[in-house]
Design a protein around this motif. Structure first.
Motif, PDB file in Angstrom:
ATOM      1  N   ILE A  89      22.879 -46.274  47.704  1.00  0.00           N
ATOM      2  CA  ILE A  89      21.821 -46.689  48.632  1.00  0.00           C
ATOM      3  C   ILE A  89      21.398 -45.502  49.491  1.00  0.00           C
ATOM      4  N   GLY A  90      20.090 -45.280  49.564  1.00  0.00           N
ATOM      5  CA  GLY A  90      19.570 -44.210  50.406  1.00  0.00           C
ATOM      6  C   GLY A  90      19.509 -42.850  49.729  1.00  0.00           C
ATOM      7  N   GLU A  91      20.155 -42.729  48.560  1.00  0.00           N
ATOM      8  CA  GLU A  91      20.097 -41.468  47.819  1.00  0.00           C
ATOM      9  C   GLU A  91      18.900 -41.500  46.857  1.00  0.00           C
ATOM     10  N   THR A  92      18.388 -40.337  46.503  1.00  0.00           N
ATOM     11  CA  THR A  92      17.424 -40.270  45.410  1.00  0.00           C
ATOM     12  C   THR A  92      18.147 -40.731  44.149  1.00  0.00           C
ATOM     13  N   PHE A  93      17.608 -41.778  43.501  1.00  0.00           N
ATOM     14  CA  PHE A  93      18.343 -42.427  42.413  1.00  0.00           C
ATOM     15  C   PHE A  93      17.583 -42.270  41.102  1.00  0.00           C
ATOM     16  N   ILE A  94      18.290 -41.787  40.081  1.00  0.00           N
ATOM     17  CA  ILE A  94      17.707 -41.503  38.767  1.00  0.00           C
ATOM     18  C   ILE A  94      18.323 -42.450  37.748  1.00  0.00           C
ATOM     19  N   GLY A  95      17.484 -43.167  37.032  1.00  0.00           N
ATOM     20  CA  GLY A  95      17.974 -44.120  36.020  1.00  0.00           C
ATOM     21  C   GLY A  95      17.135 -44.040  34.758  1.00  0.00           C
ATOM     22  N   GLY A  96      17.362 -44.992  33.858  1.00  0.00           N
ATOM     23  CA  GLY A  96      16.640 -45.006  32.588  1.00  0.00           C
ATOM     24  C   GLY A  96      15.204 -45.478  32.754  1.00  0.00           C
ATOM     25  N   SER A  97      14.304 -44.902  31.949  1.00  0.00           N
ATOM     26  CA  SER A  97      12.907 -45.328  31.930  1.00  0.00           C
ATOM     27  C   SER A  97      12.747 -46.483  30.946  1.00  0.00           C
ATOM     28  N   ASN A  98      11.502 -46.924  30.742  1.00  0.00           N
ATOM     29  CA  ASN A  98      11.244 -47.986  29.763  1.00  0.00           C
ATOM     30  C   ASN A  98      11.644 -47.565  28.356  1.00  0.00           C
ATOM     31  N   LYS A  99      11.526 -46.248  28.058  1.00  0.00           N
ATOM     32  CA  LYS A  99      11.931 -45.762  26.737  1.00  0.00           C
ATOM     33  C   LYS A  99      13.437 -45.838  26.564  1.00  0.00           C
ATOM     34  N   ALA A 100      14.163 -45.813  27.669  1.00  0.00           N
ATOM     35  CA  ALA A 100      15.625 -45.971  27.634  1.00  0.00           C
ATOM     36  C   ALA A 100      15.937 -47.376  28.140  1.00  0.00           C
ATOM     37  N   GLY A 101      15.319 -48.367  27.505  1.00  0.00           N
ATOM     38  CA  GLY A 101      15.332 -49.739  28.014  1.00  0.00           C
ATOM     39  C   GLY A 101      16.704 -50.369  28.149  1.00  0.00           C
ATOM     40  N   VAL A 102      17.624 -50.043  27.227  1.00  0.00           N
ATOM     41  CA  VAL A 102      18.966 -50.639  27.292  1.00  0.00           C
ATOM     42  C   VAL A 102      19.705 -50.113  28.523  1.00  0.00           C
ATOM     43  N   LEU A 103      19.624 -48.807  28.748  1.00  0.00           N
ATOM     44  CA  LEU A 103      20.245 -48.202  29.937  1.00  0.00           C
ATOM     45  C   LEU A 103      19.628 -48.792  31.201  1.00  0.00           C
ATOM     46  N   GLN A 104      18.336 -48.941  31.210  1.00  0.00           N
ATOM     47  CA  GLN A 104      17.632 -49.518  32.359  1.00  0.00           C
ATOM     48  C   GLN A 104      18.139 -50.925  32.648  1.00  0.00           C
ATOM     49  N   ALA A 105      18.280 -51.739  31.599  1.00  0.00           N
ATOM     50  CA  ALA A 105      18.719 -53.130  31.770  1.00  0.00           C
ATOM     51  C   ALA A 105      20.165 -53.206  32.260  1.00  0.00           C
ATOM     52  N   VAL A 106      21.058 -52.378  31.688  1.00  0.00           N
ATOM     53  CA  VAL A 106      22.467 -52.372  32.091  1.00  0.00           C
ATOM     54  C   VAL A 106      22.608 -51.940  33.548  1.00  0.00           C
ATOM     55  N   THR A 107      21.854 -50.907  33.936  1.00  0.00           N
ATOM     56  CA  THR A 107      21.910 -50.407  35.313  1.00  0.00           C
ATOM     57  C   THR A 107      21.420 -51.457  36.300  1.00  0.00           C
ATOM     58  N   GLU A 108      20.268 -52.061  36.002  1.00  0.00           N
ATOM     59  CA  GLU A 108      19.701 -53.075  36.901  1.00  0.00           C
ATOM     60  C   GLU A 108      20.640 -54.270  37.042  1.00  0.00           C
ATOM     61  N   ASP A 109      21.254 -54.692  35.942  1.00  0.00           N
ATOM     62  CA  ASP A 109      22.184 -55.826  35.983  1.00  0.00           C
ATOM     63  C   ASP A 109      23.412 -55.492  36.832  1.00  0.00           C
ATOM     64  N   TYR A 110      23.928 -54.266  36.663  1.00  0.00           N
ATOM     65  CA  TYR A 110      25.098 -53.840  37.429  1.00  0.00           C
ATOM     66  C   TYR A 110      24.800 -53.830  38.922  1.00  0.00           C
ATOM     67  N   LEU A 111      23.681 -53.237  39.313  1.00  0.00           N
ATOM     68  CA  LEU A 111      23.325 -53.148  40.735  1.00  0.00           C
ATOM     69  C   LEU A 111      23.082 -54.533  41.325  1.00  0.00           C
ATOM     70  N   ARG A 112      22.442 -55.398  40.549  1.00  0.00           N
ATOM     71  CA  ARG A 112      22.165 -56.759  41.031  1.00  0.00           C
ATOM     72  C   ARG A 112      23.468 -57.523  41.259  1.00  0.00           C
ATOM     73  N   ARG A 113      24.392 -57.397  40.310  1.00  0.00           N
ATOM     74  CA  ARG A 113      25.663 -58.124  40.447  1.00  0.00           C
ATOM     75  C   ARG A 113      26.502 -57.593  41.608  1.00  0.00           C
TER      76      ARG A 113
END
Length: 299
Positions: free
Chosen positions: A190-214
């Motif tokens: 939180i508060g840091e510049t955060f780098i994650g997967g783009s739409n082309k890296a959709g699986v990584l994007q989905a796993v990251t979003e699910d982890y943060l949400r949980r």
């Protein structure tokens, strides 16, 4: 009016993917725009509904067009796969076996792939290719590739064998304040510049979003990246944090270090993707041998 033909589907897919009659005609189909417009009108007449809506911004799919696109794309891919299979069958003396890799997975899985094929190498030519997972899935579906080490892409009609579950790790600049800790609490994102997967890296994007949400973490992705090289570059240039799969460990430049996540760690699957329609005996042998193999540098 003639019947619906394969060229109608090819033209429609090209227009839908480019979002422009002009661009599709010139760059994808090498035909004139008036001719392409006429073909699309013929297609809509055959189907009986409007598939595209035209505006000053170009063309957009109608709801019917979105549904039609999924089926049209599958039909075009299946025809291309059939043509590729026929060409391969007609050249039994010049057999190739094409292996694809999500860019960055080659150091981990290429040695095992070549070892699995070792006794077949005198009789086949192995072709190695690297790309994004959606592009690998497309090549497998069209019959242009035999097997790929990749992320599962649910939009494609492929079979997947899980060969590894990689933990996500945190990448950061070598002199970042969190480089002094043994493991990073997800709240530190939180508060840091955060780098994650783009739409082309959709699986990584989905796993990251699910982890943060949980974990109840509201950390918006500031930069979406397609590949590991882009992630490393952004970590160094923005002094941000990136959540990336553990294969990054073998690719870190001197300016970037990694730390594990604290607590339950999310994982992302590495799979072998292939088409069930591919009847290659070499593919069957390859899948059988590789399904029981451990990655070469999983730690």
């Amino acid at each position: 009016m003639g019947s619906l033909e394969l060229r109608h589907l090819r033209y429609f897919v090209a227009v839908a993917e480019t979002g422009s009659l002009t661009e599709a005609a010139a760059r994808r189909l090498h035909t004139s725009q008036p001719s392409l417009s006429r073909q699309i009108r013929d297609l809509e007449h055959q189907v009986g509904v409007d598939l595209l809506s035209r505006s000053v911004r170009g063309v957009e799919l109608t709801e019917a067009g979105r549904v039609f696109l999924a089926h049209a794309r599958a039909i075009v891919m299946q025809v291309e796969a059939s043509v590729e299979a026929a060409r391969r069958a007609a050249q039994p003396m010049r057999r190739t076996f094409t292996v694809g890799f999500l860019t960055g997975l080659e150091p981990t899985w290429l040695p095992q792939a070549m070892e699995a094929l070792q006794d077949r190498l005198p009789n086949i030519q192995v072709v190695v290719s690297s790309d994004y997972s959606p592009n690998l899935a497309d090549a497998l579906t069209r019959g242009r590739m035999d097997v790929a080490f990749m992320r599962a892409e649910p939009a494609y009609p492929l079979e997947y064998v899980v060969v590894e579950r990689e933990p996500l790790i945190v990448l950061m600049p070598r002199d970042h304040r969190l480089a002094t800790v043994d493991a990073v609490s997800p709240r530190e994102l939180i508060g840091e510049t955060f780098i994650g997967g783009s739409n082309k890296a959709g699986v990584l994007q989905a796993v990251t979003e699910d982890y943060l949400r949980r974990r109840g973490i509201d950390a918006a992705v500031d930069h979406g990246v397609d590949n590991m090289a882009m992630a490393m570059s952004l970590v160094a240039s923005t002094r941000g944090l990136a959540l990336m799969p553990a294969y990054a460990l073998g690719l870190l430049p001197q300016s970037v270090v990694s730390r594990p996540l604290e607590g339950p760690t999310p994982t992302i699957e590495v799979v072998m993707g292939y088409s069930r329609a591919n009847t290659s005996p070499v593919l069957k042998l390859f899948l059988r041998r590789l399904s029981a193999v451990e990655p070469s540098n999983s730690g």
